[in-house]
Design an enzyme around this catalytic site. Structure first.
Site, short mmCIF file in Angstrom:
data_model
loop_
_atom_site.label_atom_id
_atom_site.label_comp_id
_atom_site.label_asym_id
_atom_site.label_seq_id
_atom_site.Cartn_x
_atom_site.Cartn_y
_atom_site.Cartn_z
N GLY A 109 3.79 8.16 -0.16
CA GLY A 109 3.72 6.96 0.67
C GLY A 109 4.37 7.23 2.01
N GLU A 149 0.84 -1.22 0.00
CA GLU A 149 0.00 0.00 0.00
C GLU A 149 0.87 1.26 0.00
OE1 GLU A 149 -3.19 0.60 -0.35
OE2 GLU A 149 -3.77 -1.51 -0.52
N ASP A 150 1.79 1.33 -0.93
CA ASP A 150 2.61 2.53 -1.16
C ASP A 150 3.57 2.85 -0.03
OD1 ASP A 150 1.65 3.03 -3.63
OD2 ASP A 150 0.01 4.29 -2.93
N ALA A 151 3.74 1.96 0.93
CA ALA A 151 4.70 2.24 1.99
C ALA A 151 6.12 2.10 1.44
CB ALA A 151 4.50 1.31 3.16
N ARG A 205 -1.25 3.59 -11.77
CA ARG A 205 -1.09 5.05 -11.78
C ARG A 205 -0.41 5.56 -13.04
NH1 ARG A 205 -0.01 4.83 -5.54
NH2 ARG A 205 -1.42 3.09 -5.61
#
Lengths: 74, 446
Positions: free
Chosen positions: B209, B64-66, B241
């Site tokens: 993130g 999740e974009d971390a 994206r």
């Protein structure tokens, strides 16, 4: 009200006080380079007008503490 | 660069007294720019750092974009920032009618022997904190005292408020006179922050993130030239994206660092333009001994074995955004309540509670966790005991002389029952009564 009326500028009882020194903030003013920088040290007593005695600049800065400060490098 | 990015805000940034100021300690110029950015002078004030990014999965703390960050890079100053906050206070005057003398505050000399001296540690003899002192929460910055009616003074100090256990430093103290010629003070308090888990980062392509974990450099993958990523980004951020620009930035920056020339990354590769086309960049990469596609051969830092795939790795300009966990982290056990509804307050600044909202309540109901719903919505919020008349259904009160409940309408206490109810519900009943609507409570099992 009664005690305040007799004393126009109310002050707490003040023991002999060593004056704290302040630095003129005039060097922060970049109006032009000629009027720049004063850096004069000013000492104030409570109730004095906040002003540099040399250049009348209205902002003063406090000098750095003379106590030893330990910083933590992280 | 952007609105939320930290960086240099102006050349005089360290002489200013902003209410809130976020600065980067080691800002850099982007390796890949556009001609427009140069012409506008957008890169004159740095707003980020060129981080070596490896686009790969690592450890599961990058979903999740971390972002996975390299601890050694943080030690070397990547993302290190300065947070400055201003506190204002000064002498106020109080004019009252029919009084000749106007009362005003005083800035008192700190009481060195008093019990509050611990909080006055940072004060000078003039009652004003001096620059360079380390402050802790509840420390007094300005020892102001307010006049009271009997001619004495009551302490009303300006205290520093901030997170517990962090060392903030008084950076600058300025004094000036207000329009009434009374002393006013501004205190600038400084904190140096290194990135921690939960801090927000972003590239220039809107790929934001949070930092998911911080890993020792020893455990991170490395290339045959001993290049180790500063941060690892999950490749799942790309397909949906479609941030092709970020990939081109990686290629262009990689060519830029290896050949020693800033590259242009505009999308238009027309002959008259300045853009370095991907083809040209590819040639540079090959000339400098890299693969043409920007992928590197990496070894695992944990096993030492080569990774199964080639990893797309190179520098990308990363910005640190001003949303930091240390400013947002909050929890509460018991605490203040609102007077009207007797429910817990809202918001971090008021030490508020965390609300079980309608949707959360729906979940509890759907699951059938009635005791949990009861506890959260009433016991932990605003429980209140009322006395109800079973005859008329109106609220009564408890008569301490007779030691029994009494109904205000029936004037007798024969049919009284006690029950628990949220205070807000009792308030609603009474407010409705005040508007000529009478809600009656029918008790079934009293």
């Amino acid at each position: 009200m009664s005690s305040a009326a007799s004393n126009p500028r109310p002050q707490p009882p003040q023991p002999k006080q060593e004056e704290t020194r302040y630095v003129c903030g005039g060097d922060l003013l970049f109006v032009s380079y000629n009027t720049r920088c004063c850096g004069e040290e000013v000492s104030l007593r409570p109730g004095d007008k906040i002003e540099c005695s040399a250049c009348n600049y209205p902002v003063l800065f406090k000098k750095r503490t003379r106590r030893i400060v330990e910083f933590q490098a992280r | 660069m952007g609105k939320q990015a930290m960086g240099n805000i102006a050349y005089n940034q360290l002489r200013r007294m902003d209410t809130l100021l976020y600065l980067l300690v080691y800002p850099q110029k982007p390796l890949l720019t556009t001609k427009t950015i140069e012409l506008v002078g957008y890169d004159k004030l740095g707003a980020g750092q060129n981080a070596t990014v490896a686009v790969m999965s690592y450890s599961g703390y990058d979903i999740e974009d971390a972002i996975v960050m390299n601890k050694a890079s943080l030690d070397r100053g990547f993302g290190r920032s300065i947070y400055m906050k201003r506190f204002n206070d000064g002498i106020k005057t109080y004019d009252e009618k029919n009084q000749v003398v106007i009362k005003e505050d005083i800035i008192a000399r700190p009481d060195r022997d008093g019990q509050n001296f611990g909080k006055m540690r940072v004060l000078d003899n003039d009652g004003i904190a001096s620059p360079g002192e380390v402050v802790r929460p509840k420390d007094i910055l300005l020892n102001r005292q307010v006049p009271n009616t009997s001619g004495g003074y009551k302490p009303a100090p300006l205290t520093y408020k901030g997170p517990e256990g962090e060392s903030y430093v008084v950076d600058k103290v300025s004094l000036y006179s207000d329009t009434r010629n009374k002393l006013q003070c501004k205190f600038l308090v400084r904190h140096t922050r290194r990135p921690e888990v939960g801090d927000k980062f972003s590239s220039r392509h809107g790929q934001k993130g949070v930092c998911g974990t911080i890993v020792q450099q020893e455990d991170l993958p490395f290339s045959e030239r001993s290049i180790c990523p500063d941060l690892i980004m999950n490749p799942h951020g790309f397909p949906s994206r479609m941030t092709v620009g970020k990939m081109i930035e990686l290629l262009g920056s990689k060519a830029g660092v290896s050949c020693g020339r800033f590259h242009y990354g505009s999308a238009f590769g027309e002959p008259s333009g300045h853009a370095d086309k991907v083809e040209a960049i590819t040639d540079t990469l090959v000339k400098m001994g890299f693969s043409y596609d920007g992928k590197d051969f990496l070894y695992s830092g944990i096993t030492g074995c080569p990774l199964q795939a080639y990893i797309f790795m190179g520098p990308i300009y990363y910005q640190r955004l001003k949303h930091m966990v240390i400013d947002k982290m909050h929890a509460r056990g018991t605490g203040p309540r609102i007077q009207l509804t007797r429910q817990p307050t809202e918001g971090k600044s008021r030490n508020g509670g965390l609300r079980i909202g309608e949707m959360e309540r729906d979940c509890l109901i759907g699951y059938g966790a009635s005791m949990l719903a009861y506890e959260r919505l009433m016991l932990a919020s605003d429980p209140f005991e009322i006395h109800v008349c079973r005859e008329c259904g109106l609220l009564g009160y408890y008569d301490h002389k007779r030691k029994s409940g009494i109904c205000t309408k029936c004037k007798i206490g024969d049919h009284m029952a006690t029950m628990k109810l949220p205070y807000a519900c009792k308030l609603l009943i009474q407010e409705l009564q005040s508007m000529n609507i009478v809600p009656r409570l029918k008790l079934a099992n009293a």
